[in-house]
Design a protein around this motif. Structure first.
Motif, PDB file in Angstrom:
ATOM      1  N   THR A   1      -3.962   2.329 -10.116  1.00 26.80           N
ATOM      2  CA  THR A   1      -4.358   2.936  -8.943  1.00 26.80           C
ATOM      3  C   THR A   1      -3.470   2.452  -7.631  1.00 26.80           C
ATOM      4  OG1 THR A   1      -5.891   1.061  -8.656  1.00 26.80           O
ATOM      5  CG2 THR A   1      -6.817   3.293  -9.683  1.00 26.80           C
TER       6      THR A   1
ATOM      7  N   LYS B   1       0.609   5.055  -5.391  1.00 29.22           N
ATOM      8  CA  LYS B   1       0.309   6.078  -4.579  1.00 29.22           C
ATOM      9  C   LYS B   1       0.728   7.508  -4.503  1.00 29.22           C
ATOM     10  CE  LYS B   1      -2.199   2.514  -2.901  1.00 29.22           C
ATOM     11  NZ  LYS B   1      -3.619   2.626  -3.223  1.00 29.22           N
ATOM     12  N   ALA B   2       2.139   7.427  -5.260  1.00 26.32           N
ATOM     13  CA  ALA B   2       2.587   8.813  -5.341  1.00 26.32           C
ATOM     14  C   ALA B   2       3.740   8.577  -6.792  1.00 26.32           C
ATOM     15  CB  ALA B   2       3.533   9.321  -4.182  1.00 26.32           C
ATOM     16  N   THR B   3       3.904   9.978  -7.374  1.00 24.49           N
ATOM     17  CA  THR B   3       4.586   9.753  -8.799  1.00 24.49           C
ATOM     18  C   THR B   3       5.365  11.136  -8.662  1.00 24.49           C
ATOM     19  OG1 THR B   3       2.964   8.482 -10.005  1.00 24.49           O
ATOM     20  CG2 THR B   3       4.572   9.767 -11.189  1.00 24.49           C
TER      21      THR B   3
ATOM     22  N   LYS C   1      -5.304  10.666  -9.584  1.00 30.43           N
ATOM     23  CA  LYS C   1      -5.964  11.050  -8.200  1.00 30.43           C
ATOM     24  C   LYS C   1      -4.832  11.205  -7.159  1.00 30.43           C
ATOM     25  CE  LYS C   1     -10.788   9.558  -9.086  1.00 30.43           C
ATOM     26  NZ  LYS C   1     -11.252  10.995  -9.350  1.00 30.43           N
ATOM     27  N   SER C   2      -3.608  10.299  -7.430  1.00 33.33           N
ATOM     28  CA  SER C   2      -2.754  10.141  -6.411  1.00 33.33           C
ATOM     29  C   SER C   2      -1.728  11.446  -6.588  1.00 33.33           C
ATOM     30  CB  SER C   2      -1.829   9.134  -6.392  1.00 33.33           C
ATOM     31  OG  SER C   2      -1.537   8.836  -7.882  1.00 33.33           O
TER      32      SER C   2
ATOM     33  N   ALA D   1       0.681   6.258 -13.901  1.00 36.93           N
ATOM     34  CA  ALA D   1      -0.166   6.621 -12.818  1.00 36.93           C
ATOM     35  C   ALA D   1      -1.617   6.933 -13.214  1.00 36.93           C
ATOM     36  CB  ALA D   1       0.347   8.165 -12.244  1.00 36.93           C
TER      37      ALA D   1
ATOM     38  N   GLY E   1       5.564   3.827  -4.862  1.00 33.99           N
ATOM     39  CA  GLY E   1       5.695   4.929  -5.788  1.00 33.99           C
ATOM     40  C   GLY E   1       6.421   4.656  -6.787  1.00 33.99           C
TER      41      GLY E   1
ATOM     42  N   ASP F   1       0.815  -1.214   0.185  1.00 33.10           N
ATOM     43  CA  ASP F   1      -0.179   0.061  -0.014  1.00 33.10           C
ATOM     44  C   ASP F   1       0.786   1.252  -0.036  1.00 33.10           C
ATOM     45  OD1 ASP F   1      -2.437  -1.467   0.037  1.00 33.10           O
ATOM     46  OD2 ASP F   1      -2.243  -1.665   2.376  1.00 33.10           O
ATOM     47  N   ARG F   2       1.997   1.140  -0.046  1.00 33.61           N
ATOM     48  CA  ARG F   2       3.049   2.431  -0.110  1.00 33.61           C
ATOM     49  C   ARG F   2       4.232   2.200  -1.069  1.00 33.61           C
ATOM     50  NH1 ARG F   2       5.747   1.924   5.561  1.00 33.61           N
ATOM     51  NH2 ARG F   2       6.235   4.222   5.255  1.00 33.61           N
TER      52      ARG F   2
ATOM     53  N   LYS G   1       3.975  11.068   1.317  1.00 34.03           N
ATOM     54  CA  LYS G   1       2.811  10.472   0.435  1.00 34.03           C
ATOM     55  C   LYS G   1       2.452   9.106   0.634  1.00 34.03           C
ATOM     56  CE  LYS G   1       1.971  14.830  -0.930  1.00 34.03           C
ATOM     57  NZ  LYS G   1       0.899  15.739  -0.344  1.00 34.03           N
TER      58      LYS G   1
ATOM     59  N   ASN H   1      -2.982  18.428  -5.069  1.00 39.14           N
ATOM     60  CA  ASN H   1      -1.949  17.470  -4.531  1.00 39.14           C
ATOM     61  C   ASN H   1      -0.889  17.266  -5.650  1.00 39.14           C
ATOM     62  OD1 ASN H   1      -3.430  15.711  -5.954  1.00 39.14           O
ATOM     63  ND2 ASN H   1      -3.511  13.791  -4.684  1.00 39.14           N
TER      64      ASN H   1
END
Length: 325
Positions: free
Chosen positions: A149, A152-154, A262-263, A145, A130, A127-128, A323, A290
């Motif tokens: 889904t 979580k961060a890019t 969305k991330s 990205a 990038g 869940d973490r 993030k 964000n």
């Protein structure tokens, strides 16, 4: 069951940057959804027992994991992330034939395959996760990205939109007729390639750069063709892409759905980079509160490949720590 292709891996340290004594390094491999086996360098912080946030890194376009992406991956591992820098399909130590072919669809799948791999590792918190995309792989990162889904961060660094560049040229200077003539030439090349049973290469960077050449060409030469960044497996350091690779890049607007990301996204670019407009325009299309565009003062396009006094690694660490929390 995915049938693995036979691939040959190097055992010696052959990166263009120094090996860190703060992380553990190993070669790993994984397959993408097309069955192509990809090879990566994995960097892991030492003496860590808990599950880690993870980052997949690739780019620049035409580079290999022993160059810029490996540097980014190693630096982020020093900061506490489990990272992989991977060779895209058809390049470096990864499988896929013919060699030196690019496809925005397959390359996006390569990034997703890297997420597949990280998501299933015991040391990783799934869940973490990038991603970091450098140069042309910045555009691929945004495309990934937009579809994946699990990311979580890019971060994109010194981003190129390869589809826009190949379709329209620098600063959108190619008109419809010139684009048509390019397609005529490339499709004629397809016929020649099929008859010969080989794929002609574009030739890569020149062995010498004229004094009146554009500065960005001199910058590319200074990275890819000198001891600073040359690597024997790098497309850009040697004979370049297949000529007809351009066709698929011309016909696929890679950032079509980037507005749906969305991330969180952090985009980094130098204010002296000839390519800055790619990041500026791509950033305008992103939605939500964000997203951030960070402009680095006095940095060229290739400065963000390897110049550690210009690459804002502290910013990247803080971004992913926040993030991926």
């Amino acid at each position: 069951m995915i049938e693995k292709q036979t691939i040959q891996l190097t055992s010696q340290w052959d990166k263009v940057f120094a090996k860190s004594d703060k992380v553990n390094h190993q070669k790993v491999s994984f397959h993408n959804r097309f069955g192509i086996e990809l090879v990566a360098d994995s960097y892991q912080p030492k003496n860590v027992k808990e599950k880690l946030p993870a980052i997949a890194v690739s780019g620049p376009f035409g580079a290999v994991k022993e160059q810029s992406s490996g540097l980014y991956a190693q630096k982020m591992a020093e900061a506490g992330f489990l990272t992989i820098a991977f060779d895209p399909s058809f390049t470096g130590e990864s499988a896929g034939t013919p060699r030196s072919v690019a496809s925005m669809d397959i390359n996006t799948e390569d990034f997703q395959a890297a997420v597949d791999y990280l998501s299933t590792q015991d040391e990783v918190d799934p869940d973490r996760i990038g991603i970091i995309g450098i140069c042309g792989w910045g555009g691929v990162a945004l495309n990934t990205a937009a579809i994946d889904t699990r990311i979580k961060a890019t971060v994109t660094s010194t981003m190129y939109d390869m589809s826009r560049l190949n379709a329209k040229g620098y600063n959108d200077s190619i008109d419809e007729e010139a684009r048509y003539q390019t397609k005529v030439s490339l499709n004629n090349q397809r016929t020649k390639d099929y008859k010969s049973g080989t794929y002609a290469l574009a030739g890569g960077l020149p062995e010498e750069v004229p004094s009146d050449a554009p500065q960005f060409l001199k910058d590319y030469y200074a990275y890819y063709k000198t001891n600073r960044g040359y690597h024997a497996r790098s497309v850009n350091s040697n004979d370049g892409w297949t000529v007809t690779s351009t066709l698929s890049l011309m016909n696929m607007p890679i950032l079509q759905y980037s507005n749906e990301i969305k991330s969180p996204v952090l985009m980094i670019h130098g204010d002296k980079a000839h390519s800055l407009y790619f990041s500026q325009d791509a950033f305008k299309k992103l939605t939500g509160d964000n997203k951030e565009l960070m402009i680095i003062k006095d940095a060229t396009h290739t400065d963000l490949y390897d110049q550690e006094d210009k690459i804002p690694f502290a910013k990247l660490v803080n971004f992913f720590n926040e993030k991926l929390n």
